[in-house]
Design an enzyme around this catalytic site. Structure first.
Site, PDB file in Angstrom:
ATOM      1  N   GLU A   1      54.953  18.638 -70.940  1.00  0.00           N
ATOM      2  CA  GLU A   1      53.817  18.597 -71.872  1.00  0.00           C
ATOM      3  C   GLU A   1      53.055  17.284 -71.761  1.00  0.00           C
ATOM      4  O   GLU A   1      53.433  16.385 -71.028  1.00  0.00           O
ATOM      5  CB  GLU A   1      54.324  18.747 -73.318  1.00  0.00           C
ATOM      6  CG  GLU A   1      54.328  20.174 -73.847  1.00  0.00           C
ATOM      7  CD  GLU A   1      52.940  20.658 -74.249  1.00  0.00           C
ATOM      8  OE1 GLU A   1      51.941  19.948 -73.964  1.00  0.00           O
ATOM      9  OE2 GLU A   1      52.841  21.742 -74.845  1.00  0.00           O
TER      10      GLU A   1
ATOM     11  N   ASN B   1      48.833  21.789 -82.591  1.00  0.00           N
ATOM     12  CA  ASN B   1      48.600  21.750 -81.152  1.00  0.00           C
ATOM     13  C   ASN B   1      47.105  21.628 -80.857  1.00  0.00           C
ATOM     14  O   ASN B   1      46.265  21.593 -81.758  1.00  0.00           O
ATOM     15  CB  ASN B   1      49.156  23.025 -80.502  1.00  0.00           C
ATOM     16  CG  ASN B   1      49.940  22.739 -79.248  1.00  0.00           C
ATOM     17  OD1 ASN B   1      49.552  21.901 -78.451  1.00  0.00           O
ATOM     18  ND2 ASN B   1      51.051  23.433 -79.085  1.00  0.00           N
TER      19      ASN B   1
ATOM     20  N   ASP C   1      47.702  26.631 -76.889  1.00  0.00           N
ATOM     21  CA  ASP C   1      48.651  25.533 -76.707  1.00  0.00           C
ATOM     22  C   ASP C   1      47.833  24.259 -76.512  1.00  0.00           C
ATOM     23  O   ASP C   1      46.838  24.061 -77.189  1.00  0.00           O
ATOM     24  CB  ASP C   1      49.589  25.812 -75.534  1.00  0.00           C
ATOM     25  CG  ASP C   1      50.938  25.128 -75.697  1.00  0.00           C
ATOM     26  OD1 ASP C   1      50.965  23.893 -75.845  1.00  0.00           O
ATOM     27  OD2 ASP C   1      51.973  25.814 -75.665  1.00  0.00           O
TER      28      ASP C   1
END
Length: 288
Positions: free
Chosen positions: A18, A150, A201
């Site tokens: 991430e 997010n 996301d």
């Protein structure tokens, strides 16, 4: 937008890869593996790799002054010295439920670090919070009642903030933003969609005003207009892409991280890249 060529930059499995960040000063791509508590670097031109282990989950991070990183840990935001490994506490938060942690975060055009928490309890009353962490340690609550905070990103002018929830209704909101004060006002819903695009996301903005969002349940990176209209998508050879970022010398290379596919063999995990038609918004630095 025609489907570009997509290439693997790193063919390696990360538990939850991430928070890719382009470090223009050093020609490096940085990213984290959340549960492993690791921050990785790749010098793109030479292929040199390095990493640091922070001994607790790393939800996200950004660039800070003096070459340091501002890092969201489980319940703390710290400044991390890449050379010495020293940490300096910026601020600490108290989560509403056990098992919560900080998640997606970015440095805003106001010089503050913005990060949200995630509530994976699924008890119907999400307790995630979007925070603004100022360089002086002040913590401002921006939004409450989020499941998995997010999708943080800002447009090129720094006048629009994007924020999403990755669980439940999969919504994307935008806020009016004042880069001089860090005030986010007038939140409004831009999009809610089903899994045909993949849930929202990590996100990023390009200089044309479009918002790019990883769709981990659809294996693609989606592109939305400023009014929330789905424009198109780039299919990527990743089972679960998690976040795009713009990098390279011209900021027209999109790097995409991913989480563990759970499949055997290579080819569905790692970091990929492709070329975009317009550059991305340059990375901001934490003002401390």
């Amino acid at each position: 937008m025609a489907q570009p060529q997509v290439d693997f930059v790193v063919a390696e499995r990360f538990a939850v890869g991430e928070s890719p960040v382009w470090d223009a000063d050093n020609g490096q791509l940085l990213w984290c593996d959340i549960p492993e508590g690791a921050i990785h670097t790749l010098h793109v031109a030479s292929g040199r790799r390095s990493h640091w282990k922070l001994r607790e989950p790393v939800g996200s991070f950004g660039l800070a002054q003096g070459g340091r990183l501002v890092v969201a840990l489980r319940d703390e935001v710290v400044l991390f010295d890449r050379d010495s490994g020293d940490r300096e506490l910026v601020a600490r938060v108290r989560h509403a439920k056990p098992g919560m942690r900080l998640n997606d975060g970015k440095v805003g055009p106001d010089g503050a670090f913005w990060a949200g928490s995630m509530d994976a309890s699924g008890d119907g009353a999400p307790a995630g919070v979007l925070y603004r962490f100022a360089p002086d340690g002040d913590v401002r609550v921006i939004r409450e009642g989020v499941a998995i905070s997010n999708g943080l990103a800002w447009n090129a002018e720094g006048t629009r903030l994007y924020h999403s929830d990755s669980r439940g209704d999969y919504w994307l909101d935008t806020w009016d933003f004042d880069p001089s004060s860090g005030d986010a006002t007038n939140p409004r819903r831009l999009s809610e969609h089903d899994d045909s695009y993949g849930r929202f996301d990590g996100g990023a903005c390009d200089m044309a005003g479009n918002y790019w969002s990883a769709g981990p349940s659809a294996g693609q990176v989606n592109r939305f207009s400023t009014d929330g209209k789905w424009l198109d998508a780039v299919k990527v050879p990743l089972a679960h892409p998690t976040m795009p970022c713009f990098g390279g010398p011209d900021l027209q290379t999109v790097f995409v991280t991913s989480l563990d596919s759970g499949t055997a063999g290579p080819g569905r995990d790692g970091i990929v890249s492709f070329r975009a038609e317009v550059p991305g918004v340059p990375v901001a630095k934490f003002a401390r």
